[in-house]
Design an enzyme around this catalytic site. Structure first.
Site, PDB file in Angstrom:
ATOM      1  N   GLY A   1      67.128  48.693  -2.149  1.00 30.68           N
ATOM      2  CA  GLY A   1      68.523  48.957  -1.853  1.00 30.68           C
ATOM      3  C   GLY A   1      69.630  47.886  -2.137  1.00 30.68           C
ATOM      4  O   GLY A   1      69.193  47.901  -3.580  1.00 30.68           O
ATOM      5  N   CYS A   2      70.622  47.715  -1.035  1.00 33.06           N
ATOM      6  CA  CYS A   2      71.674  47.473  -1.179  1.00 33.06           C
ATOM      7  C   CYS A   2      71.455  45.760  -2.446  1.00 33.06           C
ATOM      8  O   CYS A   2      70.394  45.132  -1.743  1.00 33.06           O
ATOM      9  CB  CYS A   2      72.931  46.975  -0.509  1.00 33.06           C
ATOM     10  SG  CYS A   2      74.480  46.177  -1.041  1.00 33.06           S
TER      11      CYS A   2
END
Length: 216
Positions: free
Chosen positions: A48-49
């Site tokens: 993810g981020c």
């Protein structure tokens, strides 16, 4: 005579100081190259981020550095805008340098499985796109074998109800992200994304992995 003697003595002292500095330079350089540095290893994860992943692994005992970057795409040295478009094939990743005598690759993977959702393809919460995919980029065959065994073991456990879709690939086209992405949570703790998304993840991580946290 005294003046000449003083000048001669000053010249001798200056020469001795310069000669001493020249002799010490190699040893000073050698001190900067610590033998223990050759034992450090690297791991690269996409989950993810990269702001979230970086903030978590920064707190793991034995981790020496965590760098936000991009890997796995076609472009070399892409920009954040290019990666965010989803057209380059890159994933947002964190490059983790760690001391295997303190924390093992298996333990890093355990943290990874517990701190993101590896069952959602190309997505982590509200972050959607191939750049947010769950992926383990291995640096050698040993890491590949360990990652495959760890994934299988975790998939067979009751940690996640749905099947794990994490990709396991050789590291390719890795590059460091722009400076403003580095240490993002530390530098922007009051930013909206940090307070709403990262802070709760960190709180959960600290509770579950208190035994693996760096000393305060």
């Amino acid at each position: 005579m005294n003046k000449r003697y003083t000048l001669l003595l000053a010249g001798i002292l200056i020469f001795a100081a310069c000669n001493s500095k020249a002799q010490k330079t190699p040893s000073m350089q050698e001190e900067n190259i610590q033998p223990s540095d050759t034992t450090l290893q690297e791991a690269t994860f996409g989950a993810g981020c990269f702001w979230c992943v970086e903030a978590i692994f920064e707190e793991v005992k034995g981790v020496k550095s965590v760098v936000a970057g991009y890997a796995g795409g076609q472009e070399k040295n892409p920009t954040y805008r290019q990666v965010s478009s989803g057209s380059t094939g890159h994933a947002e990743v964190t490059r983790i340098v760690y001391d295997p005598s303190v924390v093992s690759y298996e333990q890093l993977l355990e943290v990874l499985w517990h701190t993101h959702n590896p069952t959602t393809k190309n997505r982590q919460g509200a972050d959607v796109g191939p750049q947010y995919r769950s992926v383990i980029f291995y640096h050698n065959d040993d890491q590949k074998i360990i990652a495959e065994k760890s994934l299988k073991k975790t998939d067979q456990s009751d940690l996640w109800e749905d099947p794990i879709v994490t990709e396991i690939e050789p590291i390719t086209n890795y590059s460091r992200a722009e400076n403003y992405h580095q240490n993002y949570y530390e530098n922007n703790p009051n930013a909206g994304y940090c307070t709403v998304v990262i802070a709760p993840k960190l709180k959960k991580f600290r509770k579950e992995f208190s035994h693996m946290l760096k000393d305060s």
